[in-house]
Scaffold this motif. Structure first.
Motif, PDB file in Angstrom:
ATOM      1  N   SER A 152       0.814  -1.216   0.000  1.00  0.00           N
ATOM      2  CA  SER A 152       0.000   0.000   0.000  1.00  0.00           C
ATOM      3  C   SER A 152       0.851   1.270   0.000  1.00  0.00           C
ATOM      4  O   SER A 152       0.368   2.341  -0.401  1.00  0.00           O
ATOM      5  CB  SER A 152      -0.942   0.010   1.211  1.00  0.00           C
ATOM      6  OG  SER A 152      -0.221   0.068   2.428  1.00  0.00           O
ATOM      7  N   LEU A 153       2.108   1.162   0.428  1.00  0.00           N
ATOM      8  CA  LEU A 153       3.014   2.310   0.393  1.00  0.00           C
ATOM      9  C   LEU A 153       3.665   2.498  -0.970  1.00  0.00           C
ATOM     10  O   LEU A 153       4.104   3.607  -1.301  1.00  0.00           O
ATOM     11  CB  LEU A 153       4.123   2.148   1.443  1.00  0.00           C
ATOM     12  CG  LEU A 153       3.764   2.428   2.900  1.00  0.00           C
ATOM     13  CD1 LEU A 153       4.905   1.973   3.800  1.00  0.00           C
ATOM     14  CD2 LEU A 153       3.487   3.916   3.115  1.00  0.00           C
ATOM     15  N   THR A 154       3.767   1.439  -1.760  1.00  0.00           N
ATOM     16  CA  THR A 154       4.546   1.494  -2.994  1.00  0.00           C
ATOM     17  C   THR A 154       3.723   1.299  -4.260  1.00  0.00           C
ATOM     18  O   THR A 154       4.243   1.496  -5.361  1.00  0.00           O
ATOM     19  CB  THR A 154       5.662   0.437  -2.960  1.00  0.00           C
ATOM     20  OG1 THR A 154       5.089  -0.866  -2.767  1.00  0.00           O
ATOM     21  CG2 THR A 154       6.649   0.719  -1.847  1.00  0.00           C
ATOM     22  N   ASP A 155       2.458   0.915  -4.132  1.00  0.00           N
ATOM     23  CA  ASP A 155       1.584   0.760  -5.286  1.00  0.00           C
ATOM     24  C   ASP A 155       0.842   2.073  -5.523  1.00  0.00           C
ATOM     25  O   ASP A 155       0.178   2.599  -4.619  1.00  0.00           O
ATOM     26  CB  ASP A 155       0.586  -0.369  -5.042  1.00  0.00           C
ATOM     27  CG  ASP A 155      -0.419  -0.506  -6.181  1.00  0.00           C
ATOM     28  OD1 ASP A 155      -0.050  -1.080  -7.219  1.00  0.00           O
ATOM     29  OD2 ASP A 155      -1.546   0.001  -6.011  1.00  0.00           O
ATOM     30  N   SER A 156       0.931   2.608  -6.737  1.00  0.00           N
ATOM     31  CA  SER A 156       0.340   3.920  -7.026  1.00  0.00           C
ATOM     32  C   SER A 156      -1.147   3.962  -6.728  1.00  0.00           C
ATOM     33  O   SER A 156      -1.647   4.929  -6.130  1.00  0.00           O
ATOM     34  CB  SER A 156       0.584   4.286  -8.490  1.00  0.00           C
ATOM     35  OG  SER A 156       1.961   4.412  -8.784  1.00  0.00           O
ATOM     36  N   GLY A 157      -1.879   2.923  -7.133  1.00  0.00           N
ATOM     37  CA  GLY A 157      -3.324   2.918  -6.932  1.00  0.00           C
ATOM     38  C   GLY A 157      -3.715   2.912  -5.471  1.00  0.00           C
ATOM     39  O   GLY A 157      -4.583   3.685  -5.045  1.00  0.00           O
ATOM     40  N   GLN A 158      -3.074   2.050  -4.687  1.00  0.00           N
ATOM     41  CA  GLN A 158      -3.405   1.971  -3.267  1.00  0.00           C
ATOM     42  C   GLN A 158      -2.984   3.245  -2.532  1.00  0.00           C
ATOM     43  O   GLN A 158      -3.726   3.762  -1.684  1.00  0.00           O
ATOM     44  CB  GLN A 158      -2.748   0.744  -2.637  1.00  0.00           C
ATOM     45  CG  GLN A 158      -3.328  -0.573  -3.108  1.00  0.00           C
ATOM     46  CD  GLN A 158      -2.814  -1.749  -2.290  1.00  0.00           C
ATOM     47  OE1 GLN A 158      -2.704  -1.684  -1.075  1.00  0.00           O
ATOM     48  NE2 GLN A 158      -2.499  -2.850  -2.976  1.00  0.00           N
ATOM     49  N   LEU A 186      16.006   1.844  -1.432  1.00  0.00           N
ATOM     50  CA  LEU A 186      14.889   0.912  -1.373  1.00  0.00           C
ATOM     51  C   LEU A 186      15.386  -0.477  -1.012  1.00  0.00           C
ATOM     52  O   LEU A 186      16.282  -1.013  -1.657  1.00  0.00           O
ATOM     53  CB  LEU A 186      14.136   0.880  -2.704  1.00  0.00           C
ATOM     54  CG  LEU A 186      12.833   0.068  -2.669  1.00  0.00           C
ATOM     55  CD1 LEU A 186      11.709   0.828  -3.338  1.00  0.00           C
ATOM     56  CD2 LEU A 186      13.038  -1.268  -3.391  1.00  0.00           C
ATOM     57  N   ASP A 187      14.817  -1.001   0.074  1.00  0.00           N
ATOM     58  CA  ASP A 187      15.031  -2.380   0.490  1.00  0.00           C
ATOM     59  C   ASP A 187      13.659  -3.029   0.437  1.00  0.00           C
ATOM     60  O   ASP A 187      12.825  -2.821   1.335  1.00  0.00           O
ATOM     61  CB  ASP A 187      15.604  -2.419   1.913  1.00  0.00           C
ATOM     62  CG  ASP A 187      15.895  -3.830   2.389  1.00  0.00           C
ATOM     63  OD1 ASP A 187      15.535  -4.797   1.683  1.00  0.00           O
ATOM     64  OD2 ASP A 187      16.475  -3.973   3.484  1.00  0.00           O
ATOM     65  N   PRO A 188      13.346  -3.775  -0.639  1.00  0.00           N
ATOM     66  CA  PRO A 188      11.971  -4.249  -0.866  1.00  0.00           C
ATOM     67  C   PRO A 188      11.353  -4.916   0.357  1.00  0.00           C
ATOM     68  O   PRO A 188      11.953  -5.775   0.992  1.00  0.00           O
ATOM     69  CB  PRO A 188      12.144  -5.241  -2.022  1.00  0.00           C
ATOM     70  CG  PRO A 188      13.328  -4.724  -2.766  1.00  0.00           C
ATOM     71  CD  PRO A 188      14.261  -4.209  -1.698  1.00  0.00           C
ATOM     72  N   GLY A 189      10.152  -4.466   0.676  1.00  0.00           N
ATOM     73  CA  GLY A 189       9.420  -5.013   1.803  1.00  0.00           C
ATOM     74  C   GLY A 189       9.808  -4.425   3.146  1.00  0.00           C
ATOM     75  O   GLY A 189       9.146  -4.689   4.153  1.00  0.00           O
ATOM     76  N   ARG A 190      10.844  -3.586   3.158  1.00  0.00           N
ATOM     77  CA  ARG A 190      11.348  -3.112   4.449  1.00  0.00           C
ATOM     78  C   ARG A 190      11.532  -1.590   4.536  1.00  0.00           C
ATOM     79  O   ARG A 190      11.125  -0.974   5.503  1.00  0.00           O
ATOM     80  CB  ARG A 190      12.674  -3.793   4.762  1.00  0.00           C
ATOM     81  CG  ARG A 190      13.268  -3.411   6.108  1.00  0.00           C
ATOM     82  CD  ARG A 190      14.483  -4.245   6.445  1.00  0.00           C
ATOM     83  NE  ARG A 190      15.107  -3.805   7.678  1.00  0.00           N
ATOM     84  CZ  ARG A 190      16.084  -2.915   7.739  1.00  0.00           C
ATOM     85  NH1 ARG A 190      16.558  -2.369   6.619  1.00  0.00           N
ATOM     86  NH2 ARG A 190      16.599  -2.554   8.893  1.00  0.00           N
ATOM     87  N   ARG A 191      12.133  -0.971   3.506  1.00  0.00           N
ATOM     88  CA  ARG A 191      12.481   0.441   3.654  1.00  0.00           C
ATOM     89  C   ARG A 191      12.474   1.140   2.292  1.00  0.00           C
ATOM     90  O   ARG A 191      12.904   0.573   1.285  1.00  0.00           O
ATOM     91  CB  ARG A 191      13.868   0.588   4.278  1.00  0.00           C
ATOM     92  CG  ARG A 191      14.295   2.031   4.560  1.00  0.00           C
ATOM     93  CD  ARG A 191      15.698   2.110   5.139  1.00  0.00           C
ATOM     94  NE  ARG A 191      16.711   1.646   4.176  1.00  0.00           N
ATOM     95  CZ  ARG A 191      17.379   0.501   4.284  1.00  0.00           C
ATOM     96  NH1 ARG A 191      17.162  -0.298   5.313  1.00  0.00           N
ATOM     97  NH2 ARG A 191      18.264   0.157   3.366  1.00  0.00           N
ATOM     98  N   MET A 192      12.003   2.392   2.296  1.00  0.00           N
ATOM     99  CA  MET A 192      12.069   3.222   1.104  1.00  0.00           C
ATOM    100  C   MET A 192      12.346   4.659   1.523  1.00  0.00           C
ATOM    101  O   MET A 192      11.791   5.147   2.506  1.00  0.00           O
ATOM    102  CB  MET A 192      10.763   3.159   0.298  1.00  0.00           C
ATOM    103  CG  MET A 192      10.787   4.016  -0.963  1.00  0.00           C
ATOM    104  SD  MET A 192       9.364   3.714  -2.061  1.00  0.00           S
ATOM    105  CE  MET A 192       8.034   4.376  -1.069  1.00  0.00           C
ATOM    106  N   TRP A 240      10.512   5.671   5.041  1.00  0.00           N
ATOM    107  CA  TRP A 240       9.544   4.804   5.702  1.00  0.00           C
ATOM    108  C   TRP A 240      10.220   3.459   5.928  1.00  0.00           C
ATOM    109  O   TRP A 240      10.815   2.885   5.012  1.00  0.00           O
ATOM    110  CB  TRP A 240       8.306   4.588   4.844  1.00  0.00           C
ATOM    111  CG  TRP A 240       7.528   5.835   4.538  1.00  0.00           C
ATOM    112  CD1 TRP A 240       6.596   6.451   5.317  1.00  0.00           C
ATOM    113  CD2 TRP A 240       7.590   6.610   3.329  1.00  0.00           C
ATOM    114  NE1 TRP A 240       6.082   7.557   4.680  1.00  0.00           N
ATOM    115  CE2 TRP A 240       6.676   7.674   3.455  1.00  0.00           C
ATOM    116  CE3 TRP A 240       8.339   6.504   2.144  1.00  0.00           C
ATOM    117  CZ2 TRP A 240       6.492   8.631   2.448  1.00  0.00           C
ATOM    118  CZ3 TRP A 240       8.157   7.451   1.146  1.00  0.00           C
ATOM    119  CH2 TRP A 240       7.249   8.491   1.303  1.00  0.00           C
ATOM    120  N   GLU A 241      10.144   2.945   7.140  1.00  0.00           N
ATOM    121  CA  GLU A 241      10.749   1.652   7.456  1.00  0.00           C
ATOM    122  C   GLU A 241       9.735   0.787   8.182  1.00  0.00           C
ATOM    123  O   GLU A 241       9.039   1.250   9.099  1.00  0.00           O
ATOM    124  CB  GLU A 241      12.005   1.839   8.312  1.00  0.00           C
ATOM    125  CG  GLU A 241      12.793   0.564   8.511  1.00  0.00           C
ATOM    126  CD  GLU A 241      14.211   0.822   9.001  1.00  0.00           C
ATOM    127  OE1 GLU A 241      14.858  -0.160   9.405  1.00  0.00           O
ATOM    128  OE2 GLU A 241      14.654   1.974   8.963  1.00  0.00           O
TER     129      GLU A 241
END
Length: 287
Positions: free
Chosen positions: A164-170, A205-211, A223-224
């Motif tokens: 939900s943080l990384t998908d444009s639509g969500q 970007l650490d997928p699933g963990r941090r951006m 965001w972590e």
């Protein structure tokens, strides 16, 4: 003078409970300000570190009744006007309309004290909604500090929160405004969507963990995520900005959106609290 900024929010409480939260000093100290003094119908004052120019109270009550109140608020040497109007939507829900004078888009991006009112009220009303729903509040903006860091616990697994943080639509859905996201290092993070012509840059970007997203002069947002027992702790930090001129407006706006992120995951029949958000210089946002 520009048209007033309008925010409309649906609150999960009857009018009487919302009116009490707006006028009872003890409740106001929970969701709005560090210091509050209210003596209706003559006095309505709040100040402290969570209030712009909060060294002393600068409000003057103009009107108060069972369905709202209005007060003058001296900021940047200008007397602005703030109003709350309450309307029962049902027995258990209330629509609150806030109108705030002297705010336009140019002010909002200028870094002036008046400019911060737009996101100050967005965060304050998000915390009012959380207070009325019995939820933990989001961190208030401390206008005396250059530290911008907070945490939010979301009752959802980390992979769902990450999506939900990384998908444009969500992200556009829960934030209530179009966001274009390219979830890779070097990708764009575009408030207003990719067609807006303006975009920040994903720098870590650490997928699933941090951006981390670089917004330029206002710094880098990180965001972590950390999951424990099916819940996710979201830590959010703003860094790399001029500490002599902290980006309070941008910070308050970013944090205010996270209230809907939590509700997006935790409510089976989620609907945003925002009925409309009229941003001067932009098209109104409507849920």
């Amino acid at each position: 003078m520009s048209e007033p900024m309008i925010l409309r929010v649906r609150l999960a409480a009857p009018v009487e409970a919302v009116h009490r939260a707006l006028t009872d000093p003890a409740e106001l100290r929970v969701w709005l300000a560090e210091h509050v003094e209210v003596e209706l119908p003559t006095r309505y004052e709040f100040w402290g570190r969570y209030t712009p120019e909060g060294d002393a109270p600068h409000q003057r009550l103009l009107h108060a009744d069972d369905h709202g109140l209005r007060f003058a608020w001296l900021l940047d040497g200008v007397e602005t006007t703030t109003g709350f109007t309450l309307e029962a939507e049902s027995r258990d829900t209330t629509v609150l309309t806030l109108d705030q004078s002297h705010v336009d888009f140019a002010e909002a991006i200028s870094g002036s004290t008046i400019g911060v009112l737009q996101t100050f009220w967005a965060l304050s009303l998000a915390n009012l909604a959380a207070h009325l729903e019995g939820q933990p509040l989001l961190p208030k903006t401390d206008f005396t500090s250059a530290e911008m860091r907070g945490e939010l616990v979301i009752a959802a697994p980390a992979d769902k929160v990450w999506e939900s943080l990384t998908d444009s639509g969500q992200a556009s859905a829960w934030f209530g405004y179009p966001i274009g996201i390219e979830p890779w290092v070097g990708g764009r993070y575009a408030m207003g969507g990719f067609e807006s012509g303006h975009a920040a840059k994903v720098v870590d970007l650490d997928p699933g963990r941090r951006m981390s997203v670089d917004w330029g002069p206002i710094g880098v947002t990180t965001w972590e995520l950390a999951e424990s027992q099916g819940k996710t702790t979201l830590t959010f930090v703003q860094s790399g900005f001029d500490e002599q001129n902290p980006p309070y407006s941008a910070w308050a706006g970013s944090v205010s959106g996270l209230a809907e992120l939590r509700r997006f995951h935790e409510m089976a029949d989620w609907q945003p609290i925002w009925l409309s958000v009229e941003v001067p210089g932009m098209e109104p946002l409507t849920a």
